[in-house]
Design an enzyme around this catalytic site. Sequence first.
Site, PDB file in Angstrom:
ATOM      1  N   GLU A 187       4.098  10.066  -8.454  1.00  0.00           N
ATOM      2  CA  GLU A 187       3.205   8.906  -8.389  1.00  0.00           C
ATOM      3  C   GLU A 187       3.490   7.919  -9.523  1.00  0.00           C
ATOM      4  O   GLU A 187       3.409   6.700  -9.351  1.00  0.00           O
ATOM      5  CB  GLU A 187       1.738   9.345  -8.415  1.00  0.00           C
ATOM      6  CG  GLU A 187       0.714   8.241  -8.402  1.00  0.00           C
ATOM      7  CD  GLU A 187       0.793   7.280  -7.214  1.00  0.00           C
ATOM      8  OE1 GLU A 187       0.146   6.213  -7.276  1.00  0.00           O
ATOM      9  OE2 GLU A 187       1.537   7.570  -6.256  1.00  0.00           O
ATOM     10  N   CYS A 202       0.302  -6.958   9.680  1.00  0.00           N
ATOM     11  CA  CYS A 202      -0.178  -8.313   9.410  1.00  0.00           C
ATOM     12  C   CYS A 202      -1.696  -8.280   9.403  1.00  0.00           C
ATOM     13  O   CYS A 202      -2.313  -7.239   9.604  1.00  0.00           O
ATOM     14  CB  CYS A 202       0.321  -9.241  10.513  1.00  0.00           C
ATOM     15  SG  CYS A 202       2.094  -9.109  10.779  1.00  0.00           S
ATOM     16  N   HIS A 228      21.191  19.475 -11.859  1.00  0.00           N
ATOM     17  CA  HIS A 228      21.951  19.682 -10.612  1.00  0.00           C
ATOM     18  C   HIS A 228      22.436  18.356 -10.025  1.00  0.00           C
ATOM     19  O   HIS A 228      22.793  18.288  -8.853  1.00  0.00           O
ATOM     20  CB  HIS A 228      21.089  20.435  -9.589  1.00  0.00           C
ATOM     21  CG  HIS A 228      20.631  21.776 -10.077  1.00  0.00           C
ATOM     22  ND1 HIS A 228      21.486  22.851 -10.241  1.00  0.00           N
ATOM     23  CD2 HIS A 228      19.407  22.188 -10.484  1.00  0.00           C
ATOM     24  CE1 HIS A 228      20.789  23.884 -10.706  1.00  0.00           C
ATOM     25  NE2 HIS A 228      19.535  23.509 -10.873  1.00  0.00           N
ATOM     26  N   ASN A 280      -0.334  -8.576  15.546  1.00  0.00           N
ATOM     27  CA  ASN A 280      -0.041  -7.596  14.493  1.00  0.00           C
ATOM     28  C   ASN A 280       0.516  -6.357  15.191  1.00  0.00           C
ATOM     29  O   ASN A 280      -0.202  -5.701  15.953  1.00  0.00           O
ATOM     30  CB  ASN A 280      -1.329  -7.235  13.733  1.00  0.00           C
ATOM     31  CG  ASN A 280      -1.108  -6.065  12.773  1.00  0.00           C
ATOM     32  OD1 ASN A 280       0.021  -5.784  12.371  1.00  0.00           O
ATOM     33  ND2 ASN A 280      -2.185  -5.363  12.437  1.00  0.00           N
ATOM     34  N   GLY A 281       1.789  -6.073  14.980  1.00  0.00           N
ATOM     35  CA  GLY A 281       2.381  -4.919  15.660  1.00  0.00           C
ATOM     36  C   GLY A 281       3.838  -5.186  15.968  1.00  0.00           C
ATOM     37  O   GLY A 281       4.429  -6.139  15.448  1.00  0.00           O
ATOM     38  N   LYS A 337      -0.723  -3.680   2.109  1.00  0.00           N
ATOM     39  CA  LYS A 337      -1.722  -2.660   1.789  1.00  0.00           C
ATOM     40  C   LYS A 337      -1.880  -1.602   2.865  1.00  0.00           C
ATOM     41  O   LYS A 337      -2.037  -0.405   2.581  1.00  0.00           O
ATOM     42  CB  LYS A 337      -3.074  -3.333   1.533  1.00  0.00           C
ATOM     43  CG  LYS A 337      -4.167  -2.396   1.091  1.00  0.00           C
ATOM     44  CD  LYS A 337      -3.846  -1.815  -0.263  1.00  0.00           C
ATOM     45  CE  LYS A 337      -4.802  -0.783  -0.779  1.00  0.00           C
ATOM     46  NZ  LYS A 337      -4.318  -0.106  -1.970  1.00  0.00           N
ATOM     47  N   TRP A 380       3.391  -9.845   7.686  1.00  0.00           N
ATOM     48  CA  TRP A 380       4.364  -8.975   7.015  1.00  0.00           C
ATOM     49  C   TRP A 380       5.540  -8.901   7.988  1.00  0.00           C
ATOM     50  O   TRP A 380       5.413  -8.353   9.087  1.00  0.00           O
ATOM     51  CB  TRP A 380       3.801  -7.578   6.777  1.00  0.00           C
ATOM     52  CG  TRP A 380       4.695  -6.737   5.925  1.00  0.00           C
ATOM     53  CD1 TRP A 380       4.797  -6.760   4.562  1.00  0.00           C
ATOM     54  CD2 TRP A 380       5.649  -5.749   6.359  1.00  0.00           C
ATOM     55  NE1 TRP A 380       5.747  -5.869   4.138  1.00  0.00           N
ATOM     56  CE2 TRP A 380       6.295  -5.228   5.222  1.00  0.00           C
ATOM     57  CE3 TRP A 380       6.026  -5.258   7.621  1.00  0.00           C
ATOM     58  CZ2 TRP A 380       7.285  -4.243   5.290  1.00  0.00           C
ATOM     59  CZ3 TRP A 380       7.020  -4.286   7.692  1.00  0.00           C
ATOM     60  CH2 TRP A 380       7.633  -3.793   6.535  1.00  0.00           C
ATOM     61  N   ARG A 392      -2.556  -7.553   3.465  1.00  0.00           N
ATOM     62  CA  ARG A 392      -1.921  -6.873   4.590  1.00  0.00           C
ATOM     63  C   ARG A 392      -0.530  -7.429   4.881  1.00  0.00           C
ATOM     64  O   ARG A 392       0.165  -6.915   5.761  1.00  0.00           O
ATOM     65  CB  ARG A 392      -2.785  -7.001   5.843  1.00  0.00           C
ATOM     66  CG  ARG A 392      -4.191  -6.426   5.705  1.00  0.00           C
ATOM     67  CD  ARG A 392      -4.978  -6.678   6.975  1.00  0.00           C
ATOM     68  NE  ARG A 392      -4.361  -5.995   8.080  1.00  0.00           N
ATOM     69  CZ  ARG A 392      -4.669  -4.740   8.437  1.00  0.00           C
ATOM     70  NH1 ARG A 392      -5.578  -4.081   7.751  1.00  0.00           N
ATOM     71  NH2 ARG A 392      -4.065  -4.150   9.438  1.00  0.00           N
ATOM     72  N   LYS A 428       4.408   4.034  -8.814  1.00  0.00           N
ATOM     73  CA  LYS A 428       3.677   2.881  -9.366  1.00  0.00           C
ATOM     74  C   LYS A 428       4.639   1.924 -10.063  1.00  0.00           C
ATOM     75  O   LYS A 428       4.606   0.720  -9.855  1.00  0.00           O
ATOM     76  CB  LYS A 428       2.578   3.347 -10.347  1.00  0.00           C
ATOM     77  CG  LYS A 428       1.350   3.896  -9.646  1.00  0.00           C
ATOM     78  CD  LYS A 428       0.493   2.856  -9.062  1.00  0.00           C
ATOM     79  CE  LYS A 428       0.367   2.769  -7.545  1.00  0.00           C
ATOM     80  NZ  LYS A 428       0.624   3.814  -6.668  1.00  0.00           N
ATOM     81  N   GLU A 437       6.960   0.133  -7.456  1.00  0.00           N
ATOM     82  CA  GLU A 437       6.370  -0.785  -6.463  1.00  0.00           C
ATOM     83  C   GLU A 437       5.796  -2.053  -7.088  1.00  0.00           C
ATOM     84  O   GLU A 437       5.702  -3.074  -6.420  1.00  0.00           O
ATOM     85  CB  GLU A 437       5.364  -0.074  -5.579  1.00  0.00           C
ATOM     86  CG  GLU A 437       4.078   0.352  -6.178  1.00  0.00           C
ATOM     87  CD  GLU A 437       3.149   0.972  -5.117  1.00  0.00           C
ATOM     88  OE1 GLU A 437       3.154   0.514  -3.963  1.00  0.00           O
ATOM     89  OE2 GLU A 437       2.448   1.929  -5.474  1.00  0.00           O
TER      90      GLU A 437
HETATM   91  C1  AGP Z   1       0.581   2.945  -2.737  1.00  0.00           C
HETATM   92  O1  AGP Z   1       0.445   2.253  -3.899  1.00  0.00           O
HETATM   93  C2  AGP Z   1       1.085   2.169  -1.613  1.00  0.00           C
HETATM   94  N1  AGP Z   1       0.241   1.109  -1.304  1.00  0.00           N
HETATM   95  C3  AGP Z   1       1.429   3.013  -0.392  1.00  0.00           C
HETATM   96  O2  AGP Z   1       2.376   3.966  -0.766  1.00  0.00           O
HETATM   97  C4  AGP Z   1       0.244   3.741   0.253  1.00  0.00           C
HETATM   98  O3  AGP Z   1      -0.158   4.803  -0.533  1.00  0.00           O
HETATM   99  C5  AGP Z   1       0.691   4.269   1.613  1.00  0.00           C
HETATM  100  O4  AGP Z   1       1.096   3.174   2.398  1.00  0.00           O
HETATM  101  C6  AGP Z   1      -0.421   5.040   2.312  1.00  0.00           C
HETATM  102  O5  AGP Z   1      -1.489   4.195   2.565  1.00  0.00           O
HETATM  103  P1  AGP Z   1      -2.894   4.826   3.027  1.00  0.00           P
HETATM  104  O6  AGP Z   1      -3.426   5.671   1.915  1.00  0.00           O
HETATM  105  O7  AGP Z   1      -3.740   3.633   3.327  1.00  0.00           O
HETATM  106  O8  AGP Z   1      -2.618   5.640   4.268  1.00  0.00           O
END
Ligand code: AGP
Length: 608
Positions: free
Chosen positions: A478, A2, A501, A99-100, A603, A73, A27, A482, A485
């Site tokens: 990757e 959060c 396989h 937050n936690g 994020k 979150w 966040r 992308k 997500e």
């Molecule tokens: C990537 O688009 C995501 N936001 C997520 O996978 C991110 O890469 C991952 O949470 C790692 O975050 P960081 O690089 O801040 O450690």
Amino acid sequence: MCGIIAYTGKQLAMPILLDGLRRLEYRGYDSTGISILSRKRIKTLKAAGKLNVLESKINNPVSGHCGIGHTRWATHGAPTDENAHPHTDPTYRFAVVHNGIIENVDTLKARLGKDTKFTSDTDSEVIAHMLAQQTGELIDAVRQVLAQIVGTYGIAVIDQQNPSTIVVARNGSPVILGIGNDEMLAASDMSALSRYTDQVVHLDDGEIAQLTPDGFQVMHMDSSVSHKEAITLNDQNAHYDRGAHPHYLYKEIVEQPDIVVQTLSGRLDDRFSTARLGGLNLEARDLIGIKRITILGCGSALYAGMAGASMIESLARIPVAAEPAAEFRYRNPVIEQDTLYIVVSQSGETFDTLAALREVRRKGGFVLGIVNSVGSTIAREVDGGIYMHAGPEVSVASTKAYTSMLVAFALLALLLGRSRDVSPQRGSAIIKELKQLPENIRAVLALEPAIAKLSEQYNKSQSAFFIGRTNGFPIALEGAQKLKEISYIHAEAYPASELKHGPLALVTGETPCFVVLPNDDLLPKSISSMEEIKARGGPVIALTSATQQASSRIDTLADAVIRVPETGSLTLPAVMGVALQLLAYHSAVSLGRDVDQPRNLAKSVTVE
Ligand code: AGP
């Protein structure tokens, strides 16, 4: 993960709290809320959904110069008004934002007794009820409550009986203090502070602080004073201004040529044809003593680490493995003296990566960090590191930070390679390739109209495959990351060799397969994978750096081709990565998705 914000000072708290929440919303955006000490009472406003939902519910500004705020979150309890923070005790004396995760919440609730009426399903609310049972100074009450908590927290508390005092504390989740003139702030990250001050203090785990308009005092949980140095923030505010761009994600994709220049700046040593990385805290003899490298990260950072592993292994001939940080940490790894451990993280606060770093250091390993956020916890706890200088990344989906990580790994590969048997000529060629990268990325950005058309062609697909071989596989991972997500299309990546396989069973005319085809020795093998997919009627989209002359078979076989500039293997992941970012971006836009704040994500993942 959060976002928490707190303010006490001479200004009206509400606009500052709302502005801070706007900056922290990446966040977590399940619900938001604020509590303000107004006319000797705590006034709380909160709502499920994004900040604009809360703002639409605020009819009259709440006066008051001291308050706290939260953007959520959800971990415990669905995104509802009741579960939104701040939480208060039944007498409304205390308000808390957290937050936690509180792991022993059931024990604490039982200890409070069955007459205690909880108004939410959250773990966090228990703090407010426990505070109501404490006596003494606010900071002592908070300390007594936290001493009973098992789990992680970054919290801020206000108390009706202490009108301008805020108590904040940290254990696992980031809390940063912002020092103003006759005012104090606290927040989960610098984005919410940088508009009000450039003087900040990072709390460490096990620290608690009391803030008043006159200043702050930091203590350890045993009440001993903790002396903290303030650090000066570089002005990062420009990065939070989306300007004319439709989304932060688009802004961060198109600014990548400049970001690459920033990450390379001052780090290319033409004289010795190598890289100059001043923050590694490693001598030349340490570099040649490295026998193995283990790279640790999560999500896109892990995928950048996997591409980095190929770069270092191919250039410096050191065995390198990249692993998900949490998997590494919980498998009780054997830590070796002559192994270099590298943690990679944009936010520098990702809990799993931080915990893996601590596990390695606890066992005596040496850890380098490739980190973007200056002063973040990971950046402060590693033995040495490389700052990415990509500037704050606002969009939840990582783009410019991913590319900057790849550049940092290429620099490290060059340095390690030149400390072994990479020749000066080869070193100079790599420097030339790195200097060419911004231009090559611009060439890919110019392909946007074609890529946008392609993404609209396939955005009705329920699922999609991304395949690649060796260096191509992390690129495929990757690409799939992308697309899934931000467009919510179920995308999976596989080593091309693995398709037959099992996954090939899922290939139909409705599952587009994006095939990553570097122009390398394995090109013919990758083309056979295209043949396999075509034989099952699967649409194939080829992403290649091979010219038509080099391989016309690709154009014959593929339903569509994205052709990127031919570059060396160190910069190809970055060049191809941008093409796949544009593909995902336009898929998400054409599907009307919330591009910058995709559902269920956040994020910076500061919980386990
Ligand atoms: C990537 O688009 C995501 N936001 C997520 O996978 C991110 O890469 C991952 O949470 C790692 O975050 P960081 O690089 O801040 O450690």
